[in-house]
Each structure stands twice: as structure tokens, then as C-alpha cells.
Scaffold this active site. Sequence first.
Site, PDB file in Angstrom:
ATOM      1  N   CYS A   1      -0.436   4.191   2.325  1.00 42.86           N
ATOM      2  CA  CYS A   1      -0.296   3.963   3.610  1.00 42.86           C
ATOM      3  C   CYS A   1       1.345   4.222   3.957  1.00 42.86           C
ATOM      4  CB  CYS A   1      -0.412   2.493   4.017  1.00 42.86           C
ATOM      5  SG  CYS A   1      -1.893   1.702   3.395  1.00 42.86           S
ATOM      6  N   ASP A   2       2.290   3.599   3.191  1.00 43.61           N
ATOM      7  CA  ASP A   2       3.552   3.694   3.643  1.00 43.61           C
ATOM      8  C   ASP A   2       4.673   4.377   2.767  1.00 43.61           C
ATOM      9  OD1 ASP A   2       2.914   2.006   5.554  1.00 43.61           O
ATOM     10  OD2 ASP A   2       3.033   0.004   4.480  1.00 43.61           O
TER      11      ASP A   2
ATOM     12  N   CYS B   1       0.777  -1.301  -0.073  1.00 46.67           N
ATOM     13  CA  CYS B   1      -0.065  -0.050   0.186  1.00 46.67           C
ATOM     14  C   CYS B   1       0.820   1.140   0.093  1.00 46.67           C
ATOM     15  CB  CYS B   1      -0.935   0.101   1.141  1.00 46.67           C
ATOM     16  SG  CYS B   1      -1.894   1.456   1.099  1.00 46.67           S
TER      17      CYS B   1
END
Length: 312
Positions: A138-139, A135
Site C-alpha cells: 500500500c505505502d 502494508c
Amino acid sequence: MSEKLRCLIVGSGPAGYTAAIYASRANLAPVLYEGMQPGGQLTTTTEVENFPGYPEGTTGSQLMDDLRKQAERFGADIRFGMVTAVDCSQRPYKVTIDGETELQTETLIIATGASAKYLGLPDEQRYSGSGVSACATCDGFFYRNKTVAVVGGGDTACEEAGYLAGLAAKVYLIVRKDYLRASRIMQERVLQNPKIEVLFEHETIGLTGEAVVQGADLVKRRGKADEEKVHIDIDGFFLAIGHKPNSDIFKPWVETDEVGYIKTQPGSPRTKLPGVFAAGDVADPHYRQAITAAASGCQAAIEAERYLATLE
Ligand code: NDP
């Protein structure tokens, strides 16, 4: 005698827990089954910095713990177990847990999420949370001014490569074929981005690094006469080879698209079956964010409450 419920929630990601918070507060006495991975996909990420309300950020596990506690505070009955059979041929709907416990429920909120596909390399497990991610949204932030690789040649891979190029110093896009499957506009964006280098006809065979990812071993033109081993130095390795919605067990009863995402009425978690709602990633091929999943869990619980009111 099987237990009779007003509201059964399946899945324990942001959608499931948020549905449980709203359903408990509406006195639906919801029972939530957590499934195989309590807390869902977020428990596999490290820090979460884009969930509103956490100005300093939090960890995926902490966020899910908080959501769970919030649901329990209002009386949600959270249980460990997997749905192993579903029969929606008549109301109340019948659901079997772990092959033995039979439940009957007036409303069913499906929040079973989706699972990112991985290549199946042992190194993906080894460096999980230490440089391997599925992701970028997300990261990606943790790779500012670093070098990352994205695997895949579809729209997701191109989108994630573009997103990461806005943060990282350099992005490799590792594509197994000699072309991108993505839509033309996404291809053009990738190919014209000076920070992205597309490695066509490359396959990943392993990752290297002491405690965290520091490189990837690739094979170029695998199986061909001019096959070649290639090593790239990277700090992050992002999978973007598709997701599989966890909808198999519900497929006989709800409509799904060709990939398996549950179809709901536009802008609503209502499925074609009265009293059955789908929330979060299992019904969302587009956004796949914790906050959008939570929002649809809220909608599902409100819909369940309204549906029960029409019955009662
Ligand atoms: P896709 O199935 O479209 O693409 C998957 C990609 O991963 C393909 O390039 C495929 O390669 C590659 N791949 C699969 N398995 C492996 C493997 N084992 N090793 C290496 N590469 C592999 O998935 P997406 O998630 O990209 O997209 C899903 C759907 O969502 C699509 O319909 C897409 O159009 C849509 N979408 C739309 C967006 C938008 O419009 N903004 C954004 C994101 C998604 P190969 O081509 O060789 O099969």
C-alpha cells in the site's frame, strides 16, 4: 421479536461494502454492521494508488466513503454496531449486536477483516500515517529512493523487504532472533539482495522524528552482557510481524486454519455452513489487497443470492 433479515453483512472494509452493493442491487435488502473501525484497515493508510479506477489515486478514507455511498445508493442499510454473539446451530442464524439487538438472518457474509499486529510501542500510534505502516504494497511507493526498515523475520517480512528494495534506496530488516523464520527461498532472496541489510537480534524500542519518522532506536542483543543501543536513520517503518484475522466470534461455526483465517471452498467464499460466506482478509492469508477483498465481497453476495433462490 427479533428482526428477520435475508442478508446480514458484518464488516465495513472493501469486502463488506462491495458485498452490500451487490446484495442491494439483487434486492436482498442487506443490513451491514460496520464494527469498531468503520471503513476498516484502509482508513489507517494514507494514499491508495493501486485501486483500479482512480488514475490520480485517492485516500483510504475517501475510497471507503465512496464505497459506502455506493452501497447506500442502492438501499443497503448500514448501521453502527459490533457483533457480540452468533448462533448458527439452526436456520435462520441468530446474531446479537452490541449485546442487546437480536437479529435472524438467512445468509451471513463475514467480512470482518484482519488486524495487522503492532509491537505495542506508543510511537507506532504517534507516527501512524506519518512513516509507520503495516502494508508495504500500500505505502511502499512513497518511499522511492528513501531508507526504510521492516520488522519481522517471517515470509511476510522477507516479501515486503524485497518489494521495498525494488523502490527504496536501502532497507533494514529488523529481526529479533538470530535467524529468519521465513522459508529458505525467501531467506536467500533477502540475504542476497544488496539493498537489504538484516539486523539480527535487534529489537525496536522507539521511533524518532519531528512530525514524521526520521529514525529508529534499537537494542542489539537485549539482556545479554554485550547489549548495545543502535540508532538507524530511516524514513519509513514497516511492521510485518503477522496479522490476526478477526474471526474469533465465528470460530465455533466455521472452520479456521491454525492462525484463525476462515476456510472457504477453493475459489469461492462458501464456508462449510450453508448460507454463511467469508470474504476479504478474514479468509485471505495470501493477497490482502483492497481489490481482492472487494472481489470476494462481490462473490459472496452473488453466492448469497443464489443460496436464497434455492431456499425460496
Ligand atoms: P509469521 O508468524 O510467520 O512471522 C512473524 C515474524 O514476526 C516472525 O519472524 C516473528 O519473530 C516476528 N515477530 C512477531 N512478533 C514480534 C515482535 N513483537 N517483535 C519482533 N518480531 C516479532 O507471520 P508472516 O506474516 O510472516 O506469515 C504468516 C503466514 O503466511 C506464514 O505461514 C507464512 O509462511 C505465510 N506467508 C507466505 C508467503 C509466501 O509464501 N509467499 C508470503 C507471506 C506469508 P520470531 O521468528 O522470533 O517469532
